[in-house]
Design a protein around this motif. Structure first.
Motif, mmCIF file in Angstrom:
data_model
loop_
_atom_site.group_PDB
_atom_site.id
_atom_site.type_symbol
_atom_site.label_atom_id
_atom_site.label_comp_id
_atom_site.label_asym_id
_atom_site.label_seq_id
_atom_site.Cartn_x
_atom_site.Cartn_y
_atom_site.Cartn_z
ATOM 1 N N PHE A 208 0.806 -1.226 0.000
ATOM 2 C CA PHE A 208 0.000 0.000 0.000
ATOM 3 C C PHE A 208 0.835 1.270 0.000
ATOM 4 N N LYS B 279 -0.266 4.079 -2.175
ATOM 5 C CA LYS B 279 -1.462 4.833 -1.790
ATOM 6 C C LYS B 279 -1.133 6.061 -0.943
ATOM 7 N N GLU C 293 -2.512 9.844 -1.581
ATOM 8 C CA GLU C 293 -3.766 9.912 -2.324
ATOM 9 C C GLU C 293 -4.834 10.583 -1.447
ATOM 10 N N LEU D 148 -10.450 5.355 -1.096
ATOM 11 C CA LEU D 148 -9.142 4.922 -0.605
ATOM 12 C C LEU D 148 -9.297 3.931 0.533
ATOM 13 N N THR E 179 -10.654 0.557 -0.686
ATOM 14 C CA THR E 179 -9.659 -0.176 -1.474
ATOM 15 C C THR E 179 -8.677 -0.898 -0.559
#
Length: 484
Positions: free
Chosen positions: A398, A401, A404, A410, A413
């Motif tokens: 991750f 990520k 983001e 988010l 996910t």
């Protein structure tokens, strides 16, 4: 925006993230190597990732003198005995350091047409003359050749027609040789060199992931880890590697002073070896007349065991076969423990070797935090490794990520991807169960405003079945079968 009339398509990123498969037990070994024998030598204090025996020997050289060159034991153990790969090797024997080298100048007899030097000579520093008084040295590859033989000895051979007389009975050699005895525990510990600003020794563990993209899983230093100054730093470096990862370290109890299993338990307690990510071994192992530190074999055994279970570290290395035909002390004294004595060591948080059923096997599931810490997450070897491995996998999976937008997409996910992965581990039997939750009570408004997200990971690795008992009872009701 352009005027449109019709049907159009577009794409967006998949809402599930493929989990990165991190190496469950990459071994990082720190020690000394015969770099004068290397065909493609690397600088000292440089991590070297090796996938084959040939690669390791080319970069670091090889010698059976493991007391002087400790990494050679790990090279043979990992590649020859267990046939595993890869491994990261860090040599601290530095031919540029005055303490690690010395100079020699003396006359050598020519025997059978050659001069043989058993010292660990650096051939590129060799100067050959007829005598100490001679003003002009001979020329390499014109008057003589110099190379290492299979035993690691330097062989100087006069060339026919060169400047060395066929009547000569001796040559005067000047050269620099390695001094592995000059390596101290401070070299293994390392740190930041104040002159160069570069990391050295165990400090280089933080460079392994940035260099190779593989997370360190196991830290060893056979031949050095019995030194409490070295083991203390090994235990410190196993935590928070690169600020994100945890590994385990495997250390040895010195067998030159600790000669009984009861002394081993006392040594552990007297030397503050209570650490959840550290394993401690006693005694040494033997195979074919050679002595091995158990820490090195246990590390490679973990790699082998993981390889049999999809590189997931949920199996304990205990009761798995070592590459050994005996156990011994430093002086070669044989050690034979019965199961009760071995269990005593296990109860002290020490891994040992047991020859009971099926040959010599590693015996013990506990980290050194046991028995002072009874948290099963911390005191079982496989549980500890599973937590480290799951944590490393979540970080690497991750990382993309980070930065983001903190929105519902988010969060979903991350939660959905992690849960699918944990469900797969559960179906495989690597976990009894696992899940990830984004909890409102753990994520305050101020934290979310500041871009901080907390995901709660619940997981239960299966404990090793360390104690199986059968209760036997005489049942008189079966007497009736006599009359059936």
């Amino acid at each position: 925006m352009a005027y449109k009339h019709g049907i159009y398509t577009s794409e967006q990123a998949t809402s599930l993230v493929s989990m990165t498969q991190t190496d469950s037990g990459l071994i990082v070994a720190v020690g000394t190597a015969p770099v004068h024998l290397a065909s493609a030598p690397v600088e000292a204090n440089t991590p070297v990732l090796c996938y084959t025996y040939k690669e390791a020997v080319a970069a670091l050289g090889y010698s059976d003198d493991w007391d002087k060159y400790t990494l050679c034991e790990m090279i043979k153990t990992h590649f020859a005995l267990f046939n595993m790969a890869p491994i990261v090797l860090i040599n601290v024997l530095d031919k540029t350091k005055n303490a690690h080298k010395t100079t020699q100048a003396k006359s050598f007899d020519i025997t059978d047409g050659v001069v043989t030097v058993t010292d660990p000579m650096l051939i590129d520093t060799l100067e050959v003359k007829a005598s100490s008084e001679a003003a002009t040295p001979y020329v390499l590859d014109t008057d003589y050749t110099a190379a290492y033989n299979e035993d690691g000895e330097a062989v100087i051979t006069p060339i026919a027609g060169g400047g060395i007389s066929t009547e000569a009975t001796a040559l005067y050699l000047s050269y620099t040789l390695l001094n592995p005895q000059g390596v101290a525990n401070t070299d293994i510990v390392g740190g930041i060199n104040i002159t160069t600003g570069k990391a050295e020794g165990l400090e280089l563990i933080d460079e392994v992931y940035p260099r190779f993209g593989i997370v360190p899983g196991i830290i060893v230093a056979p031949g050095w880890s019995h030194d409490t100054a070295v083991s203390a730093v090994m235990k410190a470096k196993e935590h928070n590697i690169c600020g994100h990862f945890n590994a385990i370290s495997i250390c040895d109890i010195p067998t030159d002073t600790v000669k009984t299993y009861t002394q081993a338990g006392a040594w552990k307690n007297n030397n503050n070896f209570a650490d959840k990510d550290c394993l401690l071994c006693w005694p040494m192992l033997t195979l074919g007349g050679q002595k091995y530190h158990m820490s090195g074999q246990l590390a490679s055994l973990m790699n082998y065991t993981d390889s049999q279970h999809d590189d997931i570290p949920y199996y304990s290395p205990s009761n798995k076969s070592l590459q050994a035909d005996g156990a011994c002390l430093e002086d070669g004294t044989e050690i034979f423990l019965n199961s009760s004595q071995a269990a005593y060591l296990n109860g002290q948080g020490i891994v040992t070797a047991l020859n009971f059923i099926g040959g010599w096997k590693a015996w013990g599931n506990r980290t050194t935090v046991y028995p002072s810490n009874t948290d099963t997450k911390d005191n079982f070897v496989n549980n500890r490794r599973m937590f480290n491995w799951v944590g490393a996998t979540l970080v690497t999976s991750f990382w993309a990520k980070i930065d983001e937008p903190t929105n519902k997409r988010l969060i979903e996910t991350i939660v959905d991807s992690a849960n699918i992965w944990l469900n797969g581990l559960t179906a495989k039997g690597a976990l009894l169960g696992g899940r990830v939750e984004f909890r409102e009570d753990e994520n305050t408004t101020t934290d979310l405003m500041d871009g901080k997200l907390y995901f709660h990971v619940y997981m239960t690795p299966p404990a090793p079945a360390r104690d199986i008992e059968f209760v036997q009872e005489y049942d008189p009701d079966y007497i009736s079968t006599l009359f059936a």
